[in-house]
Design a protein around this motif. Sequence first.
Motif, PDB file in Angstrom:
ATOM      1  N   ASP A 104     101.663  53.393 -11.838  1.00 13.05           N
ATOM      2  CA  ASP A 104     100.298  52.912 -11.640  1.00 13.05           C
ATOM      3  C   ASP A 104      99.735  52.504 -13.001  1.00 13.05           C
ATOM      4  N   VAL A 105      98.918  51.463 -12.990  1.00 11.94           N
ATOM      5  CA  VAL A 105      98.174  51.108 -14.195  1.00 11.94           C
ATOM      6  C   VAL A 105      96.738  51.566 -13.967  1.00 11.94           C
ATOM      7  N   ALA A 106      96.181  52.286 -14.916  1.00  6.52           N
ATOM      8  CA  ALA A 106      94.885  52.908 -14.660  1.00  6.52           C
ATOM      9  C   ALA A 106      93.908  52.703 -15.802  1.00  6.52           C
ATOM     10  N   VAL A 107      92.661  52.459 -15.439  1.00  6.76           N
ATOM     11  CA  VAL A 107      91.570  52.474 -16.406  1.00  6.76           C
ATOM     12  C   VAL A 107      90.619  53.584 -15.974  1.00  6.76           C
ATOM     13  N   LEU A 108      90.349  54.495 -16.891  1.00  4.22           N
ATOM     14  CA  LEU A 108      89.414  55.578 -16.599  1.00  4.22           C
ATOM     15  C   LEU A 108      88.099  55.286 -17.300  1.00  4.22           C
ATOM     16  N   ARG A 109      87.049  55.983 -16.892  1.00  5.40           N
ATOM     17  CA  ARG A 109      85.759  55.755 -17.538  1.00  5.40           C
ATOM     18  C   ARG A 109      85.045  57.076 -17.783  1.00  5.40           C
ATOM     19  N   THR A 110      84.304  57.070 -18.860  1.00  2.00           N
ATOM     20  CA  THR A 110      83.452  58.216 -19.149  1.00  2.00           C
ATOM     21  C   THR A 110      82.292  57.711 -20.013  1.00  2.00           C
ATOM     22  N   THR A 111      81.537  58.645 -20.590  1.00  2.00           N
ATOM     23  CA  THR A 111      80.382  58.266 -21.399  1.00  2.00           C
ATOM     24  C   THR A 111      80.399  59.064 -22.702  1.00  2.00           C
ATOM     25  N   THR A 112      79.673  58.560 -23.687  1.00  2.00           N
ATOM     26  CA  THR A 112      79.582  59.314 -24.943  1.00  2.00           C
ATOM     27  C   THR A 112      78.977  60.695 -24.695  1.00  2.00           C
ATOM     28  N   GLU A 113      78.116  60.798 -23.677  1.00  2.00           N
ATOM     29  CA  GLU A 113      77.514  62.097 -23.379  1.00  2.00           C
ATOM     30  C   GLU A 113      78.585  63.095 -22.955  1.00  2.00           C
ATOM     31  N   ALA A 114      79.502  62.658 -22.093  1.00  2.00           N
ATOM     32  CA  ALA A 114      80.585  63.548 -21.653  1.00  2.00           C
ATOM     33  C   ALA A 114      81.481  63.907 -22.831  1.00  2.00           C
ATOM     34  N   VAL A 115      81.718  62.941 -23.726  1.00  2.00           N
ATOM     35  CA  VAL A 115      82.572  63.217 -24.890  1.00  2.00           C
ATOM     36  C   VAL A 115      81.900  64.221 -25.815  1.00  2.00           C
ATOM     37  N   ARG A 116      80.576  64.125 -25.908  1.00  3.20           N
ATOM     38  CA  ARG A 116      79.859  65.085 -26.753  1.00  3.20           C
ATOM     39  C   ARG A 116      80.097  66.503 -26.242  1.00  3.20           C
ATOM     40  N   THR A 117      80.139  66.653 -24.916  1.00  2.00           N
ATOM     41  CA  THR A 117      80.395  67.971 -24.314  1.00  2.00           C
ATOM     42  C   THR A 117      81.869  68.369 -24.454  1.00  2.00           C
ATOM     43  N   THR A 118      82.757  67.401 -24.297  1.00  2.00           N
ATOM     44  CA  THR A 118      84.196  67.677 -24.310  1.00  2.00           C
ATOM     45  C   THR A 118      84.882  66.724 -25.289  1.00  2.00           C
ATOM     46  N   PRO A 119      84.832  67.062 -26.590  1.00  2.00           N
ATOM     47  CA  PRO A 119      85.379  66.122 -27.586  1.00  2.00           C
ATOM     48  C   PRO A 119      86.853  65.784 -27.373  1.00  2.00           C
TER      49      PRO A 119
END
Lengths: 475, 475
Positions: free
Chosen positions: B336-351
């Motif tokens: 499978d070829v996949a693109v995932l998405r998140t936000t800087t806010e989520a990264v701030r919580t989970t670096p």
Amino acid sequence: MHSAPPATLTSAPAAPPLDTVLARATAAAERIRTSSPADRARLLTVLADALDAAAGRLIPVAHRETHLPEARLTGELARTTFQCRLFADRLATGALDDVRIDHADPDWPMGARPDIRRTTVPLGPVLVFAAGNFPFAFGVLGGDTVSALAAGCSVVVKAHPGHPALSRLTASVAAAALADAGAAPDLLQLIEGERDGADAVRDHRIKAVGFTGSTRGGHQLFQLAAGRPDPIPFYGELGSTNPVVVTPAGWAERGADIADGFAASFTLGSGQFCTQPGVVFVPDVDAFLAAMPPLVAGPMLDARTATGYATALDDLAAQDGVRVAARTPGGDGLPDVAVLRTTTEAVRTTPSLISTEVFGPASLLVEYGTLDEVEEVLGDFEGTLTGTVQGGHALDEDGLRMLDALTRHAGRVIWNEWPTGVTVSDAQQHGGPWPASTAPTTTSVGTAAVHRFRRPVAFQNVPERGLPPAVRDRR
Amino acid sequence: MHSAPPATLTSAPAAPPLDTVLARATAAAERIRTSSPADRARLLTVLADALDAAAGRLIPVAHRETHLPEARLTGELARTTFQCRLFADRLATGALDDVRIDHADPDWPMGARPDIRRTTVPLGPVLVFAAGNFPFAFGVLGGDTVSALAAGCSVVVKAHPGHPALSRLTASVAAAALADAGAAPDLLQLIEGERDGADAVRDHRIKAVGFTGSTRGGHQLFQLAAGRPDPIPFYGELGSTNPVVVTPAGWAERGADIADGFAASFTLGSGQFCTQPGVVFVPDVDAFLAAMPPLVAGPMLDARTATGYATALDDLAAQDGVRVAARTPGGDGLPDVAVLRTTTEAVRTTPSLISTEVFGPASLLVEYGTLDEVEEVLGDFEGTLTGTVQGGHALDEDGLRMLDALTRHAGRVIWNEWPTGVTVSDAQQHGGPWPASTAPTTTSVGTAAVHRFRRPVAFQNVPERGLPPAVRDRR
């Protein structure tokens, strides 16, 4: 470079906790990160000037804590400030830039090549463990600190417990000078005590470690650095016996000079030099002993070093096949000066005889029958900072062969001079295979030491104004 | 550079035991130690010619074992032989000599200076762990091997279990070529199996290790090297997520190009590249997704890599704040070829979201509000091989700021190009702070890679004929 085993030392009451020190070091690293080489050259010059100006205060404290003669300390301080100014000069002239430029090339054989320009950037906060035996040159503002500052890193120095007052005074002189120069005083901070030192090695904010000291202590700290979840470079200069080979021609043509030179070299600084010639291969031990002048040495750095020396000397003398050949009692607070003797045959049985460092005014003469024997026992030898050949007036086949044999193990190979007295220059190399160094591809003395604390970055297709000045078309 | 977790593999019956291999490597190191750069240039050219001549035999085996397309393998083999010839050329022209000469100077400010000439000597037998994803370029005759041979070291290659037949064939082609050239065939030997690899890391006859592979496997071997009684340099190229920042101007001015370029880059080689862009900061994920072309990828290297990819993808998708934005089912043996998405806010919580490498055709889009947020979450980021800024047609303040932010973490910083496709040149840098590399001051690609396998030696007061040719007055 060897030093006394560290002891836990209570920090001065006003000293901030380690966490604060490391937070400040991180902030200071961020400020100096993008400084120009010219900025850093200026800082190093300011530090050198401040140290020179404080000589009248520093040297008495150093003398009281290390028992080293004032003349030696004066010379060492001069060496230290010279080192600052040498790095400053090389920064100013661009000699420490590490630049590689590949312009875009559509015809590059493996496929069109983009524009790539490589230079180096600082690693970040560096932790330096100062040595006991050179309170200035390997101290708070010693070689590791100066090369890390020249590299654009902030520095946290773990003071050597042998001279706490000198360490604090040096740090305060440096802090005042940095403040006067408008730089962040936190660029250079001092910590004390074994525990803070070990904790700092493990802290993620420290990005590299420079260490000068004993093999045992250095090995422990190296393991801490390697055991981090994020391992970092550890540049440790540990132990070295600095073998010397006196060739048959050397003995025949220059015997008296060699015996004199040896006596002066192995007792210099009471033998407390990392480059002290601790093992000397000679064709005739009795004749060599007869040619040696009377042996004298000054006091040891401190009581612990003196005790460590006495123990190490007794241990080596108790080994099978080793005898004390000459021992001049020191008395009155001075160490005994000792020459031990053994043979290549004993070394063949116990190879560790020639890799056992005795930190003090003692050296081991190894009698050989032929240079084949020397080459054979050197085959199992580990790393060493220096290897010296004392040959005849001209370089003969024996000399060539011994130079080559020592090149396999040493960071510096010397012909007809002595290893003590390490000049600071561009071509100097101070390091070698383990245990001389934990990082044999680097040096801890000389201007090349700066490259330990910077890492390369390649800039691909980056427009002129986004490039570091060193790799711009117009600098 | 990532690769599948290694599995134990039975050695071919005729393979000599490890102890024999290491004894031979030691003897071969002794023979090549004093070779001239011109000798080594000739050997590398002979190896390149032999590899090119064997292309018709090598490529089908590589294709069978790795499922990589023949065109890709043909290109990779060309890159590999080009690499041999580039090192050969640089050896022949003296560009890899590392020479510093300080003539004697009686007026040197810290005291009279002896004549000191510094150049480098080979470390000795080097152990190379080949990678799975580049069966030629990081294989038996890949970058680590070629740079170690260029350095004058003998090499023992631990074959990657993903392509044992190719590894053996490459080694036999090399051995025959070396024999034809009159060189010691033991200069390059092959070992197989996890246990022999680990035992070789621990063996005192190995003097340095080059590794390309996973962070976990590399970390374990690094610990083995550091835990030796005589620690040695370990050059590991481990994991990397290769962040890309699309600036507001980039999106506004070049959005369609960027989306196209991203799709091509992260699916190239089915995402099995160490420099694959695994994390992309964009101002508007929905718009970015809408601009992307259809996604396709070829087969994975092998079943284990495919399973590892599927698991890593599911794990990342299951993290808080992460969603699958697009997933093109592969089917029929394709991933499978996949693109995932998140936000800087989520990264701030989970670096760790932005430092988790997914080895395969997947990438994570991180939506940001302002570049302040990007700079903030990059602050806690670890090391990476590359960092890319996709900006507008001209470099603006945003672009400058992001280039600088990425320079703190990356070994290569790119403007408006993509990180995949690593050219081999003099200025190339492939490495970076942990975990991109265990040795951030070095590179594993480009001609500077040779310096990992040589150590400096300073020759003091050594007469002309005792000096290595590189530091003689008359070369």
